[in-house]
Design an enzyme around this catalytic site. Structure first.
Site, short mmCIF file in Angstrom:
data_model
loop_
_atom_site.label_atom_id
_atom_site.label_comp_id
_atom_site.label_asym_id
_atom_site.label_seq_id
_atom_site.Cartn_x
_atom_site.Cartn_y
_atom_site.Cartn_z
N ALA A 84 0.76 -1.31 0.16
CA ALA A 84 -0.02 -0.10 0.03
C ALA A 84 0.90 1.08 -0.11
O ALA A 84 1.76 1.52 -1.00
CB ALA A 84 -0.82 -0.07 1.17
N SER A 85 0.79 1.92 1.15
CA SER A 85 1.32 3.52 0.85
C SER A 85 2.69 3.41 1.48
O SER A 85 3.52 4.39 1.00
CB SER A 85 0.68 4.40 1.99
OG SER A 85 -0.56 4.96 1.43
N ILE A 86 3.40 2.15 1.72
CA ILE A 86 4.91 2.19 1.74
C ILE A 86 5.41 2.34 0.49
O ILE A 86 6.48 2.86 0.10
CB ILE A 86 5.18 0.83 2.18
CG1 ILE A 86 4.90 0.69 3.69
CG2 ILE A 86 6.96 0.61 2.00
CD1 ILE A 86 5.33 -0.75 4.41
#
Length: 503
Positions: free
Chosen positions: A78-80
């Site tokens: 995801a937002s990593i």
């Protein structure tokens, strides 16, 4: 003399391994308790000065067929993924192809917000509204239309929205910032976003198991090999979660919004460790650049931005264990976190495909790694009560609650969680746009019990009154609102509702 040196080295190594085994046992006890209390399902990797201290997997990658999570399994980060975008921008900065302080419009002339800079985007202080604000009206007219990065600038120009605040005046985390950064990467490099990340980040870091697999595909693909599927509990009273890609609204949303730059990659624990190592070895960025990235960006008033974001990285406010930098990732039914103690060269990577607490879990594991005290996890009585009330009825559920209250070592009772459970039964909130379900009987039972458990809480009475009113019990609702106001005369909502009921 040589013998003494050899013995000294052996004793040192023995002491190191003994300490590592002790930390491994402590961390394992903590994670196993999370699993026991159904608060964790996924993977954990803990690194201390380049050595693996702990690596384990728990739960199911696919609950439907009981295929297990494994250390080598691929999962959505995801937002990593934003760390790859930020790293790419910082690489272009090192090459002299952009300056962090430059206005976005210098590189994207169509961009209609002249005061927004690259630094604002990296630190989530731009004031840009979410991309939905620009495209929802088009989506409503044509639900089958798929929006991509090519549509972004034309859509923003055609339907320009006001900024949420003046750039640099405040901070709010939003994906739109990294969508714009992805466009800048493509404009300056002449490569697609995917190609740039592969060539300049994944390949140099040796990350062979990290793959571009955007959210629309993640949530609309039924069969994926070696993949840990996100699962979500639809209600607090559900005993089991469902696959996120089985929810029609989730599938439809990610079918329509196919923007890139903020949540596009899947990876493994070991591959994220390779990214961590590449940063320590300065394979991807110079140390001077990284040091600047790990400093919270100041707002216009001179204070740190609200979420302590640097240039793509978030910085933990508490530095008593060392300087902690991290990034979380979350989507429907999953959470992930990479936390790095750059003072002590320690890294914790956590992925959970059924809960949203990866950051909290990673932080506590980092504390255990540094010999800090962490309370052992306990299980929520409210959740267990809700499941029992839904499946076994009020008498059995109350008996269970009273029995579990006696065991404060393994269980805890929260007024707020009981309150949330009551609202969940009422069915007023429906974030997944499921068929409406209003279980007023269970809601009233839950909130009535909450009042008896927390008789001095004005909010408990307020919520109970709302449930009674929803069920048509006006007279009883009036009594609850009156009691709430007695406890808190400043409860404006209760006063407003009460006036209406008494007219």
């Amino acid at each position: 003399m040589k013998k003494m040196l050899v013995i000294s080295c052996l004793l040192t190594l023995t002491g190191f391994f003994a300490q590592a085994q002790s930390k491994q046992h402590i961390i394992d006890s903590f994670v196993q308790a999370l699993v026991k209390h159904q608060d964790f399902s996924g993977n954990v990797l803990v690194i201390d000065k380049g050595n693996i201290i702990y690596e384990h997997s728990f739960g199911y990658a696919d609950l439907a067929d009981h295929s297990p999570n494994r250390p080598t399994i691929t999962f959505p980060i995801a937002s990593i993924s934003k760390l790859f975008t930020a790293t790419a921008i910082l690489q272009l900065h090192e090459q002299g192809r952009l300056k962090i302080t430059d206005a976005v419009a210098k590189y994207l002339p169509q961009f209609p917000y002249a005061d927004v800079t690259i630094r604002h985007l990296l630190s989530h202080t731009s004031g840009l509204p979410p991309y939905n604000a620009f495209f929802d009206k088009y989506h409503e007219k044509d639900p089958q239309r798929v929006f991509t990065n090519r549509d972004f600038l034309p859509g923003v120009v055609a339907n320009k929205q006001p900024l949420v605040y003046k750039p640099g005046d405040n901070g709010n985390y939003d994906n739109i910032n990294f969508l714009v950064l992805a466009l800048i990467i493509e404009k300056l490099s002449g490569l697609s976003y995917e190609s740039y990340i592969q060539k300049n980040i994944l390949t140099p870091a040796g990350m062979t198991e990290t793959v571009f697999f955007p959210l629309p595909k993640q949530f609309n693909t039924v069969a994926i090999q070696n993949f840990s599927f996100p699962h979500v509990y639809l209600h607090l009273y559900d005993s089991l979660p469902v696959k996120s890609n089985s929810i029609a609204y989730v599938k439809a949303y990610w079918h329509s919004y196919g923007f890139n730059g903020f949540g596009d990659y899947i990876s493994t624990m070991r591959d994220l460790w390779k990214f961590d190592q590449a940063l320590y070895r300065n394979v991807l960025l110079k140390q001077q650049t990284l040091s600047a990235a790990f400093v919270p960006v100041k707002l216009n008033n001179g204070e740190n931005n609200r979420d302590e974001f640097g240039l793509g990285w978030e910085i933990e406010k508490d530095s008593s264990m060392g300087k902690l930098v991290y990034h979380s990732g979350a989507a429907m039914g999953l959470s992930a976190n990479i936390m790095r103690n750059i003072t002590t060269q320690q890294t914790v990577i956590v992925f959970d495909n059924m809960h949203f607490n990866a950051h909290e879990t990673a932080g506590k594991i980092m504390m255990l790694l540094n010999n800090r005290h962490v309370d052992m996890p306990r299980r929520s009585i409210a959740r267990m009560y809700g499941i029992a009330l839904r499946n076994e009825g009020a008498v059995a559920a109350k008996a269970l609650l009273e029995n579990l209250q006696k065991d404060t070592i393994n269980y805890y009772l929260s007024e707020d969680e009981m309150n949330s459970l009551g609202y969940d039964f009422m069915g007023n909130s429906n974030p997944y746009q499921l068929p409406e379900q209003h279980l007023y009987k269970q809601a009233i039972e839950t909130l009535k019990l909450n009042v008896s458990l927390f008789p001095d809480s004005w909010n408990a009475y307020d919520s109970y009154g709302e449930a009674l009113l929803a069920d048509g019990q006006k007279e009883e609702a009036i009594k609850m609102y009156q009691r709430s106001i007695e406890l808190n005369p400043k409860n404006d909502n209760a006063q407003k509702v009460l006036r209406q009921l008494l007219q």
